[in-house]
Design an enzyme around this catalytic site. Structure first.
Site, PDB file in Angstrom:
ATOM      1  CB  CYS B  30      27.088  59.644  13.117  1.00 19.69           C
ATOM      2  SG  CYS B  30      28.571  60.029  12.189  1.00 19.69           S
ATOM      3  CG  ASP B 438      14.685  29.662  -6.056  1.00 16.49           C
ATOM      4  OD1 ASP B 438      14.689  28.681  -6.800  1.00 16.49           O
ATOM      5  OD2 ASP B 438      15.507  30.579  -6.135  1.00 16.49           O
ATOM      6  CG  ASP B 620      17.113  34.363  -5.661  1.00 15.56           C
ATOM      7  OD1 ASP B 620      16.625  33.278  -5.991  1.00 15.56           O
ATOM      8  OD2 ASP B 620      18.285  34.683  -5.838  1.00 15.56           O
TER       9      ASP B 620
END
Lengths: 49, 768
Positions: B30, B438, B620
């Site tokens: 912000c 996987d 991964d």
């Protein structure tokens, strides 16, 4: 039609000013942080409390 | 032991003791953050300037080196409440940013010139039906030439250069017809102007450049956004190593600054930062990130360890070796090179269109010229008409058709947690008909979790709180369950065995079964296949806590939804068969293979490919990287090993598997929009070309047709944004998904002949 002699260069000059303005803004990094600029005006820390 | 932090790799030093560093900052959200960070830092003595780029979430800091150090700045940011990570911009990123600026400049020049020439052209068009004299018309044409020629020479450079590069290697790309079209349009207009003709096409040439540059810029902007995001993430994940210097001092430094021959200290629970040989210490290391194997491997002095494995219970001193031959990473990289080579042969949709397009258009133009000559027209008329065909067919719509859809779809994916690594990934994901998963870290969460089904909650809480005092990876999983995050006072960790502490005057122990006074049989009884166990004893009560890889929370629903969409699912894992089977059964995946090496994973994918399937690989681990590269398209969770991430076409964020489904949905929709857009471009040509061949194209018709088709194509691309929301991600609750999932698989993915080749590995040992 003689009015064209100065109207056409004037129109081109105005357009060119805009182009140079854009190039300057690009070069000085004003397009680097578009989201930040929108937020930076929100805090009013320049006003004394 | 004293420990210093060495960040010199990231600091740029200028003259007069000034230093500069770029940091990727986590958690900026912000307007208040900007002010807090910038004010907080500039207040520090010695800091000259701090500027946060909110779009990039990066902070540039300048300071005087003799007054404050890089480490102090990071610590100060931490105190303000932000995690900052030193960031070394990659060269690719700098190149892209320069390229983007250049395209933007070209775009500005083309836009300026197109507007001004259009101003003159509209005067001429309206003048031709009213009272404009031939002299004024010529003046306007000359003025247009004055603007258009230098502007096109500047703004056309991206196309001219790319066309030249392609021609030099004797290839054709989309930029060749663009260059030919623009050059001919300008040359023809100049000739017509000089011979006082009625029509000039300066406006068409410039507008063409303007629209094309829009497409190019959008395309690049999308890729830059992904790289920026990935760059920040990489720096968040950047690992630090503890280097043991000759005098026994410890220096904490980024892994990328390590050199072969350095000695590093790896504490229990830390990642091993580089390939190396163990000098002192012994431990069990977890190599699941690389091989998918969840059982720990015991290492002694002299053993070889690989970067990316997690150190278990003992501290190790590792001597870093150069990436020599025969290491696992090398093997993976060698496979990668081969796989990438094979992949570059797939042709993108846009290139396929370009290959078809250029010969057709150029033949059409030549035939027009010859046709008119045979029909007895003048040479001048024949050439002008042929060039008009080239101008009107210039691939404005085609060049915009695909980048526009890609940008909108990429934005859509970004919002649902998928970031793309390459622009054409969308096409390839859409084409897939088989998804190979996987197991470890992909279908399951990257971190193991406690299975608390049969454990007394009180004992669980006590053991979890005791686990806070341990460095062991299993203890780390257990400690996440602690409600009260304060370690017991006086807890002692016995390396390689466990932790003990005295709670309310009674001793508690957490660790191996023997350490807790349990027999091996007790421990075996609690173990069921895939779980790792940790024992806990307190007073007279003791328990064995199973810790296992848990499925991603929405894995079952996503797998059902995927097979409902006609995709065949399959699991290829490097892990033990007994760990893979329960997962495959829960997910209702019929096809699975376990204990595969990276080379075998590729072999399976090649086999699927040879059956004519297009495979989407989701994985991964380091061991998946070659398979990711070999597959038609690939997807990785953001927690993936660095090498796997680099190979994946797209990464997805968060604990859920839903983004994978979302990627398939959005990609399929985007692909159909791309095809629609190409069809629109073809329809446009089907209407415009006969007009051009007939010699009826005036500049007005060319301008309207060109911008009209570009706008139509862009609007159609925007539908990717509307349509994506309508389709619900999750299947309906009716439960018919499972039926379809099994029923849809009419034929096994692997032919019976191929199966034995891999079945033999079910019990084989993994890469050692």
């Amino acid at each position: 039609m003689n009015v064209l002699i100065y109207l056409v260069p004037l129109a081109l000059l105005l357009g060119l000013t805009g182009l140079i303005g854009f190039m300057w803004a690009l070069k000085s990094g004003q397009y680097d942080d578009l989201d930040g600029a929108a937020l930076r005006i929100l805090p009013d820390d320049d006003i004394a409390p | 032991m004293a420990e210093t932090l060495d960040l010199s790799q990231f600091v740029e030093r200028t003259d007069a003791g000034a230093a500069h560093m770029t940091l990727a900052v986590d958690g900026v959200g912000c307007a208040g953050c900007i002010r807090k960070i910038e004010n907080g830092l500039t207040k520090l003595p010695g800091v000259i300037d701090a500027r946060l780029n909110f779009t990039q979430r990066r902070l540039a800091v300048d300071w005087r080196d003799n007054e404050i150090g890089a480490a102090d700045i990071i610590r100060a940011l931490e105190q303000i409440g932000y995690q900052a990570h030193p960031f070394a911009p990659e060269r690719v990123e700098a190149d892209d940013s320069r390229q983007a600026k250049w395209l933007l400049k070209c775009l500005a020049v083309a836009g300026f010139a197109a507007m001004n020439v259009m101003l003159l052209s509209i005067s001429v068009w309206s003048g031709s039906v009213s009272d404009m004299t031939a002299v004024t018309r010529d003046l306007f044409h000359w003025l247009s030439a004055l603007i258009a020629l230098p502007a096109a020479a500047y703004a056309g450079q991206p196309f001219f250069q790319s066309a030249w590069r392609a021609l030099r290697t004797r290839q054709l790309n989309m930029d060749v017809p663009i260059t030919v079209g623009v050059t001919l349009a300008l040359a023809l207009s100049l000739y017509e102007t000089a011979t006082h003709a009625v029509h000039a096409y300066f406006d068409s040439a410039l507008m063409l450049l303007f629209f094309l540059l829009c497409g190019r810029y959008l395309d690049l902007a999308m890729r830059r956004k992904t790289k920026l995001f990935a760059g920040n993430l990489a720096s968040f994940k950047a690992e630090f190593a503890h280097r043991l210097d000759a005098n026994g001092e410890l220096t904490r430094l980024p892994v990328s600054a390590l050199n072969p021959g350095d000695r590093v200290l790896v504490r229990p629970g830390e990642l091993i930062p580089a390939d190396g040989a163990v000098l002192t210490g012994s431990s069990a290391i977890d190599e699941s990130l690389m091989t998918g194997e969840t059982t720990a491997r015991t290492v002694m002095p002299g053993a070889t360890v690989y970067a990316g494995s997690i150190n278990g219970s003992g501290a190790l001193t590792v001597q870093v070796v150069a990436a020599g031959t025969g290491t696992l990473v090398d093997e993976v990289e060698r496979l990668l090179d081969k796989a990438i080579e094979a992949k570059s042969r797939t042709v993108r949709l846009a290139d396929r269109a370009a290959r078809l397009y250029a010969p057709v258009v150029h033949t059409a133009a030549a035939l027009t010229c010859i046709g008119w000559l045979i029909a007895g027209a003048s040479l001048h008329f024949a050439i002008v008409t042929a060039i008009a065909v080239l101008i009107i067919t210039c691939p404005c719509a085609i060049a915009l058709a695909i980048p526009a859809v890609q940008v909108v779809a990429a934005g859509q994916l970004f919002r649902s947690g998928v970031i793309l690594n390459s622009g054409d990934a969308i096409e390839r994901i859409a084409e897939t008909d088989t998804i190979v998963f996987d197991k470890t870290g992909t279908l399951t969460l990257p971190e193991p979790a406690v299975d608390d089904a049969a454990i007394d909650p009180d004992l669980l809480q006590q053991s979890a709180r005791l686990a806070l005092s341990s460095h062991h990876p299993l203890a780390a999983a257990l400690s996440r369950r602690a409600a009260k995050r304060v370690p017991y006072p006086g807890a002692v960790e016995e390396s390689g065995r466990g932790v003990r502490a005295v709670i309310d005057g009674v001793e508690a122990r957490l660790g191996s079964a023997a350490f807790c006074g349990l027999s091996e049989e007790d421990a075996q009884a609690a173990r069921d296949g895939d779980a790792s166990c940790i024992a806990f004893t307190y007073g007279g009560r003791s328990t064995v806590i199973p810790i296992r890889q848990s499925l991603r929370p929405d894995a079952i629903e996503v797998m059902q939804a995927l097979s409902k969409r006609g995709l065949d699912l399959m699991i290829l894992s490097g892990d033990r068969p007994e760990a893979v089977r329960p997962i495959a059964e829960r997910l209702d995946v019929r096809q699975w293979l376990a204990a595969l090496t990276p080379a075998e994973k590729i072999a399976v994918i090649e086999l699927l490919k040879s059956q004519g399937r297009r495979v989407l690989m989701v994985g991964d681990g380091l061991n998946d990287a070659p398979a990711l590269a070999a597959a038609h398209a690939s997807l990785s969770p953001i927690s993936a090993a660095h090498l796997a991430q680099a190979q994946a076409d797209a990464l997805f964020l968060g604990d859920r598997l839903a983004p994978a489904l979302r990627a398939v949905i959005v990609a399929r929709q985007a692909r159909s929009l791309m095809r629609q857009n190409l069809a629109l471009a073809v329809i446009y040509n089907a209407i415009a070309v006969p007009i051009a061949v007939a010699g009826l194209v005036t500049p007005l018709i060319a301008a309207v047709a060109m911008s009209g088709s570009s706008i139509l194509v862009t609007l159609n691309a925007l539908r990717a944004r509307l349509g994506g929301c309508r389709e619900s991600i999750m299947p309906s609750k009716s439960g018919d998904g499972a039926v379809v999932a099994t029923g849809g698989m009419a034929e096994p993915l692997l032919s019976p002949a191929a199966q034995p080749a891999f079945a033999g590995h079910d019990n084989a040992e993994l890469v050692s």
